[in-house]
Design a protein around this motif. Structure first.
Motif, PDB file in Angstrom:
ATOM      1  N   LEU A 340       1.060  -1.331   0.004  1.00  0.00           N
ATOM      2  CA  LEU A 340       0.050   0.000  -0.164  1.00  0.00           C
ATOM      3  C   LEU A 340       0.888   1.179   0.016  1.00  0.00           C
ATOM      4  CD1 LEU A 340      -2.831  -1.068   2.805  1.00  0.00           C
ATOM      5  CD2 LEU A 340      -2.903  -1.227   0.075  1.00  0.00           C
ATOM      6  N   VAL A 341       1.725   1.408   1.033  1.00  0.00           N
ATOM      7  CA  VAL A 341       2.707   2.439   1.092  1.00  0.00           C
ATOM      8  C   VAL A 341       3.368   2.981  -0.100  1.00  0.00           C
ATOM      9  CG1 VAL A 341       4.295   3.727   2.511  1.00  0.00           C
ATOM     10  CG2 VAL A 341       2.605   2.392   3.582  1.00  0.00           C
ATOM     11  N   LYS A 342       3.965   1.768  -0.559  1.00  0.00           N
ATOM     12  CA  LYS A 342       4.953   1.897  -1.834  1.00  0.00           C
ATOM     13  C   LYS A 342       4.061   1.847  -3.019  1.00  0.00           C
ATOM     14  CE  LYS A 342       9.024   0.009  -3.944  1.00  0.00           C
ATOM     15  NZ  LYS A 342      10.111  -1.086  -3.933  1.00  0.00           N
ATOM     16  N   GLY A 367      11.690   5.937   2.228  1.00  0.00           N
ATOM     17  CA  GLY A 367      11.875   7.475   2.144  1.00  0.00           C
ATOM     18  C   GLY A 367      12.425   7.908   0.848  1.00  0.00           C
ATOM     19  N   GLY A 368      13.214   7.126   0.220  1.00  0.00           N
ATOM     20  CA  GLY A 368      14.143   7.521  -0.988  1.00  0.00           C
ATOM     21  C   GLY A 368      13.641   7.159  -2.348  1.00  0.00           C
ATOM     22  N   ASN A 369      12.512   6.272  -2.340  1.00  0.00           N
ATOM     23  CA  ASN A 369      11.640   5.735  -3.548  1.00  0.00           C
ATOM     24  C   ASN A 369      10.737   6.594  -3.853  1.00  0.00           C
ATOM     25  OD1 ASN A 369      13.726   3.728  -3.580  1.00  0.00           O
ATOM     26  ND2 ASN A 369      12.374   2.327  -2.330  1.00  0.00           N
ATOM     27  N   TYR A 522       8.148  -5.955  -4.150  1.00  0.00           N
ATOM     28  CA  TYR A 522       6.814  -6.098  -4.624  1.00  0.00           C
ATOM     29  C   TYR A 522       6.789  -5.121  -5.678  1.00  0.00           C
ATOM     30  CZ  TYR A 522       5.135  -8.342  -0.431  1.00  0.00           C
ATOM     31  OH  TYR A 522       4.890  -9.297   0.852  1.00  0.00           O
ATOM     32  N   ASP A 523       7.780  -4.820  -6.315  1.00  0.00           N
ATOM     33  CA  ASP A 523       7.489  -4.326  -7.838  1.00  0.00           C
ATOM     34  C   ASP A 523       6.867  -4.968  -8.571  1.00  0.00           C
ATOM     35  OD1 ASP A 523      10.764  -2.519  -7.733  1.00  0.00           O
ATOM     36  OD2 ASP A 523       8.874  -2.010  -6.726  1.00  0.00           O
ATOM     37  N   TYR A 524       7.173  -6.232  -8.758  1.00  0.00           N
ATOM     38  CA  TYR A 524       6.122  -7.204  -9.563  1.00  0.00           C
ATOM     39  C   TYR A 524       4.627  -7.374  -9.352  1.00  0.00           C
ATOM     40  CZ  TYR A 524       5.794 -10.896  -6.324  1.00  0.00           C
ATOM     41  OH  TYR A 524       5.516 -11.862  -5.209  1.00  0.00           O
ATOM     42  N   LEU A 525       4.628  -7.104  -8.031  1.00  0.00           N
ATOM     43  CA  LEU A 525       3.035  -6.971  -7.623  1.00  0.00           C
ATOM     44  C   LEU A 525       2.282  -5.701  -8.157  1.00  0.00           C
ATOM     45  CD1 LEU A 525       2.962  -8.673  -4.031  1.00  0.00           C
ATOM     46  CD2 LEU A 525       2.123  -9.496  -6.219  1.00  0.00           C
ATOM     47  N   LEU A 526       3.024  -4.454  -8.005  1.00  0.00           N
ATOM     48  CA  LEU A 526       2.496  -3.389  -8.568  1.00  0.00           C
ATOM     49  C   LEU A 526       2.663  -2.798  -9.821  1.00  0.00           C
ATOM     50  CD1 LEU A 526       3.976  -1.475  -5.370  1.00  0.00           C
ATOM     51  CD2 LEU A 526       2.071  -2.415  -5.699  1.00  0.00           C
ATOM     52  N   GLY A 527       3.417  -3.595 -10.703  1.00  0.00           N
ATOM     53  CA  GLY A 527       3.617  -3.266 -12.070  1.00  0.00           C
ATOM     54  C   GLY A 527       2.364  -3.854 -13.020  1.00  0.00           C
TER      55      GLY A 527
END
Length: 527
Positions: A340-342, A367-369, A522-527
């Motif tokens: 959620l946060v990312k 914080g940096g992403n 979780y990049d693959y989940l959000l892509g």
């Protein structure tokens, strides 16, 4: 006097203005006689009441039988009632004309002023005179309906009437029981860092309602939101804000049905409803793509663990405009919060207070992403499983320049933070958590870190190496626990004992294998 009291037969011949059937025009001479008679009768109001009483008693005594006496009394009462109503009606007309002449604003501006009132004040204003009543019936006056009360006194009929008056002009709706302010909680002495007061997430909390249970219940039923979908969904189509407080009878079906009628919803606040988190978020994801603020406080603190990873992914993909997210009192896991946060790139406000199973590992490398970099407010108050190690990591990243827009951070816990390596340990160490350094280097941040001053704590600053007998530094502690710092489960001996395990290693959805150390897990989940 006798003549005046025996004239009701002539008065009865006067045509009634409320009779639906046409009546012959009265004789002008008869009207003049009646007017003169009424004027003479009204002049008697200046006479002493005692003389009128004596005259009426004399008239009754002169009547031959009881039936005539009863008839005279009935006629006197009827005539008095007619005069009273005529006087009130004329007074209202004169007041309305007077208000129209003396009121400085035209009707359109009057409607604008009335639309700025809260719903209760609007009803009071509408009851003052017919001019205000006509203006108060304009739909614009009901664009923002607030029917919240301290005690239950609003029913479905009132809600339906207000929504019908608003029609397509309805913008926001607030319903339910607003609990009275609560007393200060706990006996622990706070340790506050920062000069600003805490940011108020919401004016109301389900926990404030506990003393009311069993004594009062809302008279709003599960169908109280049905008017939103009535008239082909005209009222709900333009609704922007929906706030629901402690309406015990609303269930998953009724809430999801209401949300399906609100495609333009921007602000949703739910407190104390007996509805499931997963079903609610699924409904929001499907029906409210424009939503910007979501505040949800559980009525079953720590018991609702229905949230699934696919639900988080769907919410992120379908509601990209979300800037404020509060999930309070739920059983949440770090890997779901990280989705959620990312995932929400515009997110500025998060509040996971009083939630279970959160250790804080979801905050690593955020914080940096792009995801989490815009956060301005972060509230993790009274998260029982929040680890001291993760808090130290968070503040270290803040010192390193991450979370550049952060203005408010609350890591307070009335039980203390979860200790590393001890499932029952509660601790806080100023040498491990760089609170003062953050306040010095980032003075724009309001940092709240209120912990109990007394209790059994494992003071990590007193931990010594078996060979060197030296104080453990933050860097060495982080490096030594980096590989397994998130693999422990912590419990509390306090009132949180109903749900002891943090559970971040259990109950994960099948097919969602994660490695919590990776910033891109979780990049693959959000892509």
């Amino acid at each position: 006097m006798d003549t005046l009291l025996h004239t009701p037969t002539s008065m009865a011949k006067r045509p009634c203005s409320f009779h639906p059937s046409p009546s012959p025009s009265p004789n002008p001479n008869m009207n003049n006689q009646l007017d003169n008679l009424l004027r003479t009768f009204l002049n008697l109001a200046d006479s002493p009441s005692l003389s009128i009483d004596h005259s009426f008693e004399h008239l009754l005594e002169s009547s031959p039988c009881d039936a005539d006496k009863s008839l005279l009394i009935d006629r006197a009462l009827k005539l008095g009632s007619l005069l009273l109503e005529a006087g009130k009606r004329s007074a209202r007309k004169r007041s309305s004309v007077h208000n129209s002449l003396t009121w400085a604003l035209p009707p359109d501006l009057t409607i604008k002023v009335l639309s700025m009132l809260d719903t209760q004040s609007l009803c009071y204003a509408a009851a003052t005179c017919s001019m205000f009543y006509k203006c108060a019936m304009d739909p614009l006056c009901y664009a923002n309906i607030d029917l919240t009360t301290v005690v239950p006194k609003v029913n479905n009929a009132v809600v339906s009437t207000m929504i019908q008056r608003a029609g397509k002009a309805l913008l926001s709706l607030k319903l339910g029981i607003v609990p009275s302010p609560i007393m200060s909680r706990g006996s622990c002495q706070p340790m506050v860092y920062g000069i600003q007061n805490a940011v108020e997430v919401s004016n109301f909390s389900w926990n404030d309602k506990k003393t009311r249970q069993g004594k009062e219940s809302s008279i709003l039923s599960r169908s109280c939101l049905n008017p939103l979908s009535g008239d082909s969904g005209a009222a709900g189509a333009v609704l922007r804000g929906l706030h629901l407080y402690n309406i015990e009878r609303i269930d998953n079906t009724s809430l999801c049905g209401a949300l399906s009628a609100c495609p333009s919803l921007l602000d949703l606040e739910i407190i104390g409803l007996h509805v499931e988190l997963r079903q609610t978020l699924v409904s929001v994801s499907m029906n409210c793509p424009l939503i910007e603020r979501l505040f949800f406080e559980s009525s079953k603190t720590g018991r609702d663990d229905s949230l699934k990873s696919p639900t988080c992914v769907e919410l992120v993909n379908n509601c990209p405009n979300l800037t404020s997210l509060a999930l309070r009192g739920f059983k949440l896991y770090d890997y779901k919060l990280r989705i959620l946060v990312k995932g929400f790139c515009k997110l500025k406000y998060v509040d996971f207070s009083t939630s279970y199973s959160i250790t804080g590992s979801f905050l690593r490398n955020l914080g940096g992403n792009i995801g989490g970099s815009l956060l301005e407010v972060m509230i993790l108050r009274d998260c029982i499983h929040l680890k001291e190690l993760e808090v130290a990591r968070l503040l270290t990243s803040v010192l390193a320049g991450d979370f550049k827009y952060l203005q408010h951070l609350d890591i307070s816990n009335r039980e203390g933070l979860a200790a590393a390596g001890d499932s029952y340990g509660r601790c806080y160490s100023s040498s491990i958590i760089p609170l003062k350094q953050v306040l010095e280097e980032r003075p724009e941040i309001c940092l709240l870190a209120e912990f109990p001053s007394e209790g059994s704590f494992i003071d990590i600053s007193q931990m010594t190496d078996s060979d060197l007998n030296s104080e453990v530094s933050l860097s060495s502690l982080l490096s030594s626990l980096a590989s397994d710092g998130s693999s422990f489960m912590y419990t509390s001996e306090s009132n949180y004992s109903s749900d002891q395990a943090s559970g971040n290693e259990e109950g994960r959805d099948s097919g969602y294998v994660v490695c919590e150390e990776s910033s891109d897990e979780y990049d693959y989940l959000l892509g």
